[in-house]
Scaffold this active site. Structure first.
Site, mmCIF file in Angstrom:
data_model
loop_
_atom_site.group_PDB
_atom_site.id
_atom_site.type_symbol
_atom_site.label_atom_id
_atom_site.label_comp_id
_atom_site.label_asym_id
_atom_site.label_seq_id
_atom_site.Cartn_x
_atom_site.Cartn_y
_atom_site.Cartn_z
ATOM 1 N N LYS A 126 19.807 5.880 -32.412
ATOM 2 C CA LYS A 126 20.152 6.707 -33.591
ATOM 3 C C LYS A 126 21.633 6.490 -33.880
ATOM 4 O O LYS A 126 22.404 6.209 -32.972
ATOM 5 C CB LYS A 126 19.924 8.191 -33.285
ATOM 6 C CG LYS A 126 19.716 9.032 -34.528
ATOM 7 C CD LYS A 126 18.266 9.000 -34.946
ATOM 8 C CE LYS A 126 18.047 9.661 -36.282
ATOM 9 N NZ LYS A 126 16.597 9.772 -36.563
ATOM 10 N N ASP A 166 17.878 8.428 -42.419
ATOM 11 C CA ASP A 166 17.655 9.785 -41.898
ATOM 12 C C ASP A 166 18.379 10.684 -42.903
ATOM 13 O O ASP A 166 18.594 10.257 -44.050
ATOM 14 C CB ASP A 166 18.209 9.921 -40.454
ATOM 15 C CG ASP A 166 17.731 11.200 -39.768
ATOM 16 O OD1 ASP A 166 16.607 11.203 -39.240
ATOM 17 O OD2 ASP A 166 18.455 12.217 -39.758
HETATM 18 P P1 NDP Z 1 17.153 13.977 -46.690
HETATM 19 O O1 NDP Z 1 18.621 13.812 -46.618
HETATM 20 O O2 NDP Z 1 16.359 13.164 -47.615
HETATM 21 O O3 NDP Z 1 16.779 15.518 -46.962
HETATM 22 C C1 NDP Z 1 17.227 16.530 -46.136
HETATM 23 C C2 NDP Z 1 16.808 17.850 -46.727
HETATM 24 O O4 NDP Z 1 17.078 18.894 -45.769
HETATM 25 C C3 NDP Z 1 17.599 18.227 -47.963
HETATM 26 O O5 NDP Z 1 16.835 19.017 -48.799
HETATM 27 C C4 NDP Z 1 18.781 19.007 -47.372
HETATM 28 O O6 NDP Z 1 19.377 19.912 -48.286
HETATM 29 C C5 NDP Z 1 18.090 19.762 -46.255
HETATM 30 N N1 NDP Z 1 19.057 20.018 -45.184
HETATM 31 C C6 NDP Z 1 19.752 19.101 -44.489
HETATM 32 N N2 NDP Z 1 20.574 19.695 -43.602
HETATM 33 C C7 NDP Z 1 20.387 21.000 -43.763
HETATM 34 C C8 NDP Z 1 20.957 22.126 -43.143
HETATM 35 N N3 NDP Z 1 21.887 22.021 -42.188
HETATM 36 N N4 NDP Z 1 20.501 23.336 -43.541
HETATM 37 C C9 NDP Z 1 19.560 23.453 -44.503
HETATM 38 N N5 NDP Z 1 19.004 22.411 -45.145
HETATM 39 C C10 NDP Z 1 19.409 21.203 -44.774
HETATM 40 O O7 NDP Z 1 16.651 13.758 -45.166
HETATM 41 P P2 NDP Z 1 15.177 13.442 -44.646
HETATM 42 O O8 NDP Z 1 14.183 14.102 -45.514
HETATM 43 O O9 NDP Z 1 15.103 12.000 -44.407
HETATM 44 O O10 NDP Z 1 15.196 14.147 -43.209
HETATM 45 C C11 NDP Z 1 14.775 15.493 -43.009
HETATM 46 C C12 NDP Z 1 14.432 15.703 -41.547
HETATM 47 O O11 NDP Z 1 13.375 14.793 -41.181
HETATM 48 C C13 NDP Z 1 15.556 15.431 -40.550
HETATM 49 O O12 NDP Z 1 15.408 16.310 -39.449
HETATM 50 C C14 NDP Z 1 15.274 14.003 -40.086
HETATM 51 O O13 NDP Z 1 15.840 13.742 -38.816
HETATM 52 C C15 NDP Z 1 13.763 14.040 -40.034
HETATM 53 N N6 NDP Z 1 13.086 12.744 -40.087
HETATM 54 C C16 NDP Z 1 13.314 11.863 -41.094
HETATM 55 C C17 NDP Z 1 12.631 10.664 -41.136
HETATM 56 C C18 NDP Z 1 12.776 9.715 -42.262
HETATM 57 O O14 NDP Z 1 12.047 8.718 -42.278
HETATM 58 N N7 NDP Z 1 13.662 9.936 -43.230
HETATM 59 C C19 NDP Z 1 11.693 10.276 -40.061
HETATM 60 C C20 NDP Z 1 11.447 11.325 -39.087
HETATM 61 C C21 NDP Z 1 12.148 12.498 -39.112
HETATM 62 P P3 NDP Z 1 20.727 19.471 -49.065
HETATM 63 O O15 NDP Z 1 20.298 18.483 -50.084
HETATM 64 O O16 NDP Z 1 21.251 20.731 -49.599
HETATM 65 O O17 NDP Z 1 21.620 18.863 -48.019
HETATM 66 O O1 2IT Z 2 13.761 10.306 -37.012
HETATM 67 C C1 2IT Z 2 13.178 9.249 -37.356
HETATM 68 O O2 2IT Z 2 12.145 8.875 -36.827
HETATM 69 C C2 2IT Z 2 13.761 8.481 -38.459
HETATM 70 N N1 2IT Z 2 14.762 8.892 -39.039
HETATM 71 C C3 2IT Z 2 13.152 7.172 -38.882
HETATM 72 C C4 2IT Z 2 13.583 6.055 -37.976
HETATM 73 C C5 2IT Z 2 13.181 4.665 -38.403
HETATM 74 O O3 2IT Z 2 13.668 3.742 -37.738
HETATM 75 O O4 2IT Z 2 12.430 4.478 -39.353
#
Ligand code: NDP
Ligand code: 2IT
Length: 449
Positions: A126, A166
């Site tokens: 990460k 992420d």
């Molecule tokens: P994005 O940046 O696309 O979206 C994040 C969302 O969560 C936004 O709506 C953001 O609001 C909100 N958010 C972020 N931080 C906070 C906080 N501290 N308090 C409240 N709301 C918050 O990220 P992702 O959708 O990619 O990721 C979301 C989660 O999923 C994370 O935990 C990530 O680790 C996990 N994840 C992501 C993967 C991926 O493929 N992208 C894979 C597996 C897990 P705002 O816009 O106001 O910041």
């Molecule tokens: O938390 C996760 O699994 C991710 N942000 C995606 C990682 C990846 O390599 O696609």
């Protein structure tokens, strides 16, 4: 046995006292590994626990960049290369002002077990930065990404380490990062990043994969109780990549999404956020980069709240898709009191330890992130496979493979829990199954790292 595991945990805390979220992730995993460590003495003999809690390598660097007023700013860049026993390090990059080494160690540690569960040959890693893209211009983000890559490129590569997105790192950021990598290495087509755009080596369905995969996992859990998503009320937190596609798949399977959020507040739409409204949110978040509040201003009957959280709203299915520790004990209690049936973690570690205890004691179908959100990294693995073949699969082909992988992860976690006498405990099942894959590879290769 307990005291051996406690010792390992205590040393982790002693070594890095400030890394609370990392301690939390380690504690949750170690606790559930006890029966596996007892059953297979070789893991203690090979000091697997002592080794698995320590990253293989941590890279920390400074990233200067130019802001819109021509001032030079400096942020920290990181890459935590946690475990490469079963494949090249693989995991996302997070750009957010809360990023520090402890946060990235927690995420890299989780990723190691998650990737083990996918069945694909990917180690855990990460990275990211405390750079916060909120409110930055396109030019600022581009400049930051380019400068970040001028250091990161030395440490990544298709056989070494393959980052992806992420929080704060989506299609735009991956494009800029990939562009700079290509320019300074004079190499194209090597799979150094996943989540690339479809015109330059990205896989179809990668944007959808984490959200879709989370819903597929919830669907499998519901099946064990002869239930499905039809007409279920769904609460989702976040409105970013994972949340958007968790909402889309929920709609496709006949559920009604009644809440979404961002870091400023949340919206309640009693009529349901259907596909048309969801597309409006996608445009708001991915193109205009606005706030979820604007959704309530645009559509009749939608309420916007800044107090409490969506978890106080009665719902059948909850999918936290924002960030770590976003659901505390009080909120978990509210969900249980309001009759929630299933909770699938789209985010990484969104429930506090107390919240997990509450939902598990209430027999809620509860899927931990390392199982439920593994669809994202799985399709990243499929992107690597397609890049290696110099070929691509159709949307339908990738979606079908994603679905198969999620069904298989569910079965693995379910069967492993049952085998260790904890039927229905997906936390224990996922932790032990992910651990066994990685730990057996570490034993087989000797104590080289
Ligand atoms: P994005 O940046 O696309 O979206 C994040 C969302 O969560 C936004 O709506 C953001 O609001 C909100 N958010 C972020 N931080 C906070 C906080 N501290 N308090 C409240 N709301 C918050 O990220 P992702 O959708 O990619 O990721 C979301 C989660 O999923 C994370 O935990 C990530 O680790 C996990 N994840 C992501 C993967 C991926 O493929 N992208 C894979 C597996 C897990 P705002 O816009 O106001 O910041
Ligand atoms: O938390 C996760 O699994 C991710 N942000 C995606 C990682 C990846 O390599 O696609």
């Amino acid at each position: 046995m307990k005291s051996y595991i406690e010792n390992v945990y205590n040393k982790v805390v002693e070594k890095d006292p400030g890394q609370e979220v990392f301690h939390q992730a380690v504690e949750e995993v170690l606790e559930s590994l006890e029966p596996a460590i007892e059953k297979y003495p070789k893991f203690k003999e090979h000091a697997i626990l002592e080794r698995i809690v320590e990253p293989e390598r941590v890279i920390l660097f400074r990233v200067p960049w130019l802001n819109k007023d021509g001032e030079v700013k400096v942020n920290r860049g990181f890459r935590v290369q946690f475990n490469s026993a079963i494949g090249p390090y693989k995991g996302g990059l997070r750009f957010h002002n809360t990023v520090n080494l402890g946060v990235l160690k927690f995420l890299g540690f989780e990723q190691t077990f998650k990737n083990g569960l996918t069945g694909l040959p990917m180690g855990g890693g990460k990275g990211g930065s405390d750079f916060d893209p909120h409110g930055k211009t396109d030019a600022e983000v581009r400049n930051f990404c380019h400068n970040y890559m001028t250091e990161l490129y030395k440490h990544v590569g298709q056989f070494t380490d393959v980052p992806a997105g992420d929080i704060g790192v989506g299609a735009r950021e991956i494009g800029y990062l990939y562009g700079m990598y290509r320019k300074i290495t004079n190499k194209h087509g090597t799979c150094v990043l996943t989540g690339k755009g479809p015109t330059y080596g990205g896989s179809l369905i990668r944007p959808e994969a984490t959200g879709y995969g989370t819903v597929y996992f919830v669907q499998e859990m519901l099946k064990t109780k002869n239930e499905n998503l039809k007409d279920k009320k769904v609460c989702i937190s976040g409105s970013g990549n994972v949340a958007q596609f968790a909402a889309e798949k929920s709609n496709q399977l006949g559920a009604k999404v009644i809440a979404m959020s961002d870091s400023s507040g949340w919206v309640h739409d009693p009529d349901g956020i259907d596909q048309e409204k969801l597309e409006w949110i996608m445009e708001l978040k991915n193109v205009r980069r606005g706030r979820i509040k604007e959704f309530a201003e645009e559509f009749k009957g939608v309420e916007y709240h800044t107090d409490k959280s969506p978890w106080y709203l009665p719902c059948d299915i909850a999918m936290p898709c924002a960030t770590q520790n976003e659901v505390d004990a009080k909120e978990a209690k509210a969900l249980v009191d309001n009759g929630v049936i299933a909770l699938g973690e789209g985010a990484n570690m969104p429930l506090t330890p107390d919240a997990i205890e509450i939902v598990q004691e209430a027999n809620v179908l509860y899927a931990p992130g390392k199982a439920a959100n593994a669809g994202g990294v799985s399709v990243s693995g499929l992107e690597m496979a397609q890049n290696s073949m110099r070929y691509f699969w159709t949307r339908e082909e990738v979606d079908q493979k994603l679905h198969q992988i999620m069904v298989s992860i569910h079965k693995t976690a379910y069967d492993t829990a049952e085998l260790f006498g904890e039927k229905g405990n997906y936390v224990l099942g996922a932790n032990i199954a992910g651990f066994l894959k990685v730990a057996n590879a570490m034993v087989a290769q000797g104590y080289i790292s």
